[in-house]
Design a protein around this motif. Structure first.
Motif, PDB file in Angstrom:
ATOM      1  N   LEU A 122       0.841  -1.191   0.000  1.00 56.43           N
ATOM      2  CA  LEU A 122       0.000   0.000   0.000  1.00 56.43           C
ATOM      3  C   LEU A 122       0.879   1.245   0.000  1.00 56.43           C
ATOM      4  O   LEU A 122       1.985   1.243   0.560  1.00 56.43           O
ATOM      5  N   ASP A 172     -10.178  -1.946   7.539  1.00 56.16           N
ATOM      6  CA  ASP A 172     -10.669  -1.160   6.416  1.00 56.16           C
ATOM      7  C   ASP A 172     -10.639  -2.031   5.173  1.00 56.16           C
ATOM      8  O   ASP A 172      -9.813  -2.943   5.053  1.00 56.16           O
ATOM      9  N   TYR A 174     -10.049  -2.458   1.130  1.00 60.53           N
ATOM     10  CA  TYR A 174      -9.310  -1.916  -0.005  1.00 60.53           C
ATOM     11  C   TYR A 174      -9.695  -2.712  -1.240  1.00 60.53           C
ATOM     12  O   TYR A 174     -10.056  -3.887  -1.153  1.00 60.53           O
ATOM     13  N   VAL A 182      -4.202  -0.150  -5.845  1.00 62.18           N
ATOM     14  CA  VAL A 182      -5.023  -0.583  -4.715  1.00 62.18           C
ATOM     15  C   VAL A 182      -5.415   0.651  -3.899  1.00 62.18           C
ATOM     16  O   VAL A 182      -4.553   1.408  -3.467  1.00 62.18           O
ATOM     17  N   SER A 183      -6.709   0.849  -3.729  1.00 68.66           N
ATOM     18  CA  SER A 183      -7.213   2.030  -3.035  1.00 68.66           C
ATOM     19  C   SER A 183      -8.127   1.644  -1.886  1.00 68.66           C
ATOM     20  O   SER A 183      -8.790   0.602  -1.923  1.00 68.66           O
ATOM     21  N   LYS A 184      -8.170   2.508  -0.895  1.00 66.48           N
ATOM     22  CA  LYS A 184      -9.063   2.289   0.234  1.00 66.48           C
ATOM     23  C   LYS A 184     -10.492   2.585  -0.166  1.00 66.48           C
ATOM     24  O   LYS A 184     -10.770   3.582  -0.848  1.00 66.48           O
TER      25      LYS A 184
END
Length: 227
Positions: A122, A172, A174, A182-184
């Protein structure tokens, strides 16, 4: 680099270790080999400075359980006693009386506690971590764990309540975007709609899936990947 000989008692001491600068290789019979290294900086107890008791755990399960490490590159499997450290996102391994950390190298996954963990890099992390993979496909969905420390009220003693600092495991979601990043996943519905492609939203509406519920999001990603 020598393997750190750290007992469970020392996991809660503030000591710095060199992590994975030169991972060791630990071979288990004819079943395959995995890379290991020193544990990350141990969890610093809030109560060391606050004088309070501490409850809770940084582990999804403090008990050692048999984990299965699959090495897809060499098509091998290694079974070891392991547990997941949510504070450092590490897979800890118990080898005889030593506790070591599994290096999150590409091409492996770990099945532990009924969950599957894979290496993930990340942008907000200095090193690769282990994250739970919820949906695997063109669009992956991950769960990344962390901890939250809830400190006891400063006036706890005056209020005649127990001075206790609590460690709570949080998580959280992702996801892997179409460009591979890769994003939240945002926490509110409006932001989620802005983040996800329109194809996701169409399916969610058609199948009456909530964008706020983890189980529904798992179903949504699974349906999108099946198309």
């Amino acid at each position: 680099m020598k393997i750190s000989k750290i007992s469970i008692a020392f996991l809660f001491i503030s000591t710095t270790f060199s992590l994975f600068s030169q991972p060791n290789t630990y071979a288990k019979g004819d079943e395959g080999s995995i890379q290991i290294g020193n544990l990350d900086v141990p969890f610093l107890r809030v109560s060391q400075t606050s004088g309070n008791k501490i409850v809770g755990s940084i582990y999804l399960n403090e008990e050692w359980e048999q984990g299965t490490i699959t090495d897809f590159t060499n098509k091998k499997k290694v079974k070891l006693l392991a547990r997941f450290n949510a504070y450092h996102n590490e897979i800890e391994i118990l080898k005889e009386k030593n506790i070591i950390a599994l290096y999150p190298a590409k091409g492996i996954d770990v099945f532990l506690n009924g969950k599957k963990f894979i290496p993930l890099k990340l942008d907000n992390k200095k090193k690769p971590i282990f994250a739970e993979i919820l949906v695997n496909g063109k669009h992956n969905l991950y769960k990344v764990y962390d901890i939250n420390i809830k400190k006891a009220p400063t006036d706890a003693k005056l209020l005649n309540i127990e001075s206790v600092d609590r460690v709570v495991i949080t998580s959280d979601l992702y996801f892997q975007e179409e460009n591979g990043n890769v994003s939240k996943l945002p926490s509110n519905k409006k932001s989620i709609k802005q983040k996800l492609p329109s194809s996701f939203l169409d399916i969610a509406k058609k199948e009456k899936l909530s964008l706020k519920k983890e189980d529904d999001l798992v179903m949504l990603f699974s349906l999108v990947n099946s198309q």
